[in-house]
Design an enzyme around this catalytic site. Structure first.
Site, short mmCIF file in Angstrom:
data_model
loop_
_atom_site.label_atom_id
_atom_site.label_comp_id
_atom_site.label_asym_id
_atom_site.label_seq_id
_atom_site.Cartn_x
_atom_site.Cartn_y
_atom_site.Cartn_z
N LYS A 192 0.83 -1.22 0.00
CA LYS A 192 0.00 0.00 0.00
C LYS A 192 0.85 1.26 0.00
O LYS A 192 0.41 2.33 -0.44
CB LYS A 192 -0.98 -0.01 1.18
CG LYS A 192 -0.35 -0.20 2.56
CD LYS A 192 0.13 1.09 3.20
CE LYS A 192 0.85 0.81 4.50
NZ LYS A 192 1.36 2.02 5.15
N THR A 249 -3.27 5.55 4.37
CA THR A 249 -1.95 5.95 3.87
C THR A 249 -2.04 6.82 2.62
O THR A 249 -1.17 7.64 2.36
CB THR A 249 -1.08 4.71 3.59
OG1 THR A 249 -1.16 3.82 4.70
CG2 THR A 249 0.38 5.08 3.39
#
Length: 344
Positions: A192, A249
């Site tokens: 990610k 994120t």
């Protein structure tokens, strides 16, 4: 109560040490800088990494790795991926009995293409290693240190070890689930960061919410595609260690990877960005490893390839984005169903 050595006194290690201290455990926090450890012990602050945060008195700082580990039954590694092997090799001679090693880092080692749990298992002799556990999920140190509600996942091949770490950390502000899919949890947490770099680049280019939503969605498809090829459960990527960590994120100003990508999108070169950040940006190193993994496993990862070209081949972000948008037409749902059907 547990006896825990937190190895790494950066923002994440310090925030997690606070969670353990709030739960009444004995917490030893190791760092290699005398001035930082003196500040932790004398002022109960760690201002470089967590400004305006007061640390609990029962967090004791150490610069001596031997003293930090003495008598501890749980070792938590909160160091960058590139330092894992070096730190573990220093720890091994200091252990006199089996310990659980929990890591809270997110990355893949370039060239060897090992996940962090594999690196640890490879380095630590069986007679000193009880189990390896990973703690991962959508969690910024800045918010954890302020005791804002946070939920993460504990994963290990041994569910009892995962539950041990769950019990160690869990409290009213920090909820911990368990997941037996350590491959998926580690890959979700690592990959990610690549997509977060891309989200930051997209925002830096001024492309807006539509582009970022598409990037995150197609990025998740890439993560799941590689993950399932490597033996992960595709459902893991719909959970905290997958889409949960991806969202936080890619969308938060707390995210180092988003901030680094944002600067790249605004025209800064990689060396300048990393110098300005002042902290490790895991996504850069992970992009190299993921690109190598995609080639090895013959998995199509166009977003990862585009980020790789920006980082390592000096391709202009706008050109990389144009190439992504100009790819040949394809299906969306079909490839997801194929990935799921490939599971045993």
């Amino acid at each position: 109560m547990g006896k825990c050595a937190m190895i790494g006194a950066g923002s994440w290690g310090t925030a997690l040490a606070m969670v353990l201290a709030d739960n009444g455990h004995e917490v030893r926090l190791w760092g290699h800088r005398d001035d930082q450890i003196n500040e932790i012990n004398n002022d109960h602050t760690n201002k470089k990494y967590l400004p305006d945060i007061q640390l609990p008195d029962n967090i004791i700082g150490f610069t001596s790795l031997s003293s930090a580990l003495d008598g501890m039954d749980t070792v938590i590694l909160a160091v960058p991926t590139k330092a894992i092997r070096e730190v573990v090799r220093k720890i091994i001679p200091l252990l006199d009995s089996k310990v659980i090693i929990c890591h809270v880092s997110k990355g893949i080692e370039p060239d060897t293409l090992k996940r962090i749990s594999e690196m640890i298992t490879e380095e630590v002799p069986d007679h000193l290693l009880s189990d390896v556990v990973v703690l991962s999920g959508p969690s910024h140190a800045e918010e954890v240190s302020k005791r804002k509600p946070t939920t993460v996942t504990s994963s290990s091949v041994n569910i009892k070890a995962a539950e041990f770490i769950q019990d160690l950390f869990m409290n009213q502000n920090f909820r911990v689930y368990t997941n037996p899919d350590i491959i998926g949890v580690e890959l979700g947490g690592a990959l990610k960061n690549i997509i977060a770099l891309g989200a930051g680049i997209s925002d830096g280019l001024g492309y807006g919410d539509n582009a970022k939503a598409a990037l995150m969605t197609r990025g998740l498809a890439e993560i799941a595609r590689l993950g399932t090829k490597m033996g992960a459960n595709p459902l893991t990527f719909a959970g905290l260690a997958g889409v949960g960590d991806l969202i936080v994120t890619c969308t938060s100003v707390h995210s180092r990877n988003w901030r680094a990508g944002n600067l790249l999108g605004k025209g800064k070169d990689l060396e300048e960005v990393l110098e300005n950040m002042g902290m490790v940006v895991e996504g850069v190193r992970t992009t190299k490893a993921a690109f190598q993994l995609a080639q090895k496993e013959k998995v199509d990862m166009p977003i990862t390839k585009a980020i790789y070209d920006i980082l390592f081949n000096k391709r202009k972000p706008k050109d990389a984005a144009g190439a992504l948008m100009g790819r040949v037409r394809t299906h969306e749902v079909e490839e997801i169903s194929i990935s799921v059907s490939e599971q045993p």
